[in-house]
Design a protein around this motif. Structure first.
Motif, PDB file in Angstrom:
ATOM      1  N   ASP A   1      63.811  -3.670  35.967  1.00 17.96           N
ATOM      2  CA  ASP A   1      62.389  -4.173  36.610  1.00 17.96           C
ATOM      3  C   ASP A   1      61.410  -3.825  37.873  1.00 17.96           C
ATOM      4  OD1 ASP A   1      60.725  -6.194  37.540  1.00 17.96           O
ATOM      5  OD2 ASP A   1      61.533  -7.360  35.627  1.00 17.96           O
TER       6      ASP A   1
ATOM      7  N   VAL B   1      65.548 -10.839  41.135  1.00 20.41           N
ATOM      8  CA  VAL B   1      63.817 -11.096  41.681  1.00 20.41           C
ATOM      9  C   VAL B   1      63.891 -11.499  42.521  1.00 20.41           C
ATOM     10  CG1 VAL B   1      61.892 -11.395  41.122  1.00 20.41           C
ATOM     11  CG2 VAL B   1      62.772  -9.374  39.820  1.00 20.41           C
TER      12      VAL B   1
ATOM     13  N   ARG C   1      59.276  -5.982  39.307  1.00 20.92           N
ATOM     14  CA  ARG C   1      59.251  -6.066  40.808  1.00 20.92           C
ATOM     15  C   ARG C   1      60.626  -6.008  42.088  1.00 20.92           C
ATOM     16  NH1 ARG C   1      59.855 -11.415  36.863  1.00 20.92           N
ATOM     17  NH2 ARG C   1      60.897 -10.045  36.174  1.00 20.92           N
TER      18      ARG C   1
ATOM     19  N   ALA D   1      65.100  -9.424  46.675  1.00 23.90           N
ATOM     20  CA  ALA D   1      63.669  -8.997  46.211  1.00 23.90           C
ATOM     21  C   ALA D   1      63.111  -9.654  47.731  1.00 23.90           C
ATOM     22  CB  ALA D   1      62.735  -9.038  45.304  1.00 23.90           C
TER      23      ALA D   1
END
Length: 210
Positions: free
Chosen positions: A165, A139, A167, A143
């Motif tokens: 996940d 993340v 995210r 990301a």
């Protein structure tokens, strides 16, 4: 006639020279080009099948293939195993951001009954903690990196767990082959994974008289 096959991997920057050398070694070459593979057939019978990396090839020619592999991309690498994880962002082959980490996950035990169950629960808890740590790193590193491609490696189930996940949902469509087999990720393992992810896979087939 028996045919022998072997696989080589070539860095993107070396592909043009490799294609030229193939013709010099084996004679006139015919190119059969599709969006997924480029097949070279030489006059001496040698054949080379180049797997087009990442997205499909747009310009169906040798020149198009070379331009395709040299295109600037932001490549993400996600490596997850029970014992460790790594995430890296590569631009033009250079590692520009990364994080690796490890988590202790207890080995299996030969004890039976209640003791075995207790160890199994402990291992499951440790694995969940390891995957949670890997997720947080993904993340933080991957990301926001505006990636063009994501290549994964390690343990498939562990990688799938991380990518579940919410995210990381925008990364899932970016995942491309190859899936990399790696030991527990350390910094050098991550760096090598980036090189391996960029390498062009070429399958060579040579006719051999029986």
């Amino acid at each position: 006639m028996e045919r022998m096959t072997r696989v080589v991997h070539v860095a993107p920057e070396r592909l043009d020279g490799w294609l030229t050398g193939f013709g010099e070694r084996h004679g006139e070459v015919r190119y059969d080009v599709t969006a997924a593979v480029v097949t070279l057939v030489a006059e001496d019978g040698e054949r080379a099948v180049v797997t087009v990396p990442f997205e499909p090839l747009a310009e169906l020619s040798r020149e198009g293939l070379v331009a395709h592999v040299l295109r600037a991309r932001r490549l993400g690498v996600l490596l997850v195993r029970r014992g460790g994880y790594g995430a890296g962002v590569f631009a033009g082959g250079n590692l520009v951001d990364s994080k690796v980490g490890s988590r202790h996950v207890q080995g299996t035990t030969k004890a039976g009954g209640w003791s075995q169950q207790r160890y199994a629960r402990r291992r499951d808890n440790q694995a969940r903690e390891a995957f949670a740590a890997a997720t947080e790193v993904a993340v933080r590193i991957l990301a926001p990196a505006k990636l063009d491609v994501l290549v994964c490696g390690g343990d498939r189930r562990a990688v799938d767990t991380v990518l579940e996940d919410p995210r990381l949902r925008e990364l899932v469509p970016l995942v491309r082959a190859p899936f990399l087999g790696v030991p527990d990720p350390k910094q050098k393992v991550l760096e090598q994974a980036g090189a391996d992810a960029r390498a062009i896979r070429i399958e060579l087939t040579q006719g051999v008289s029986s």
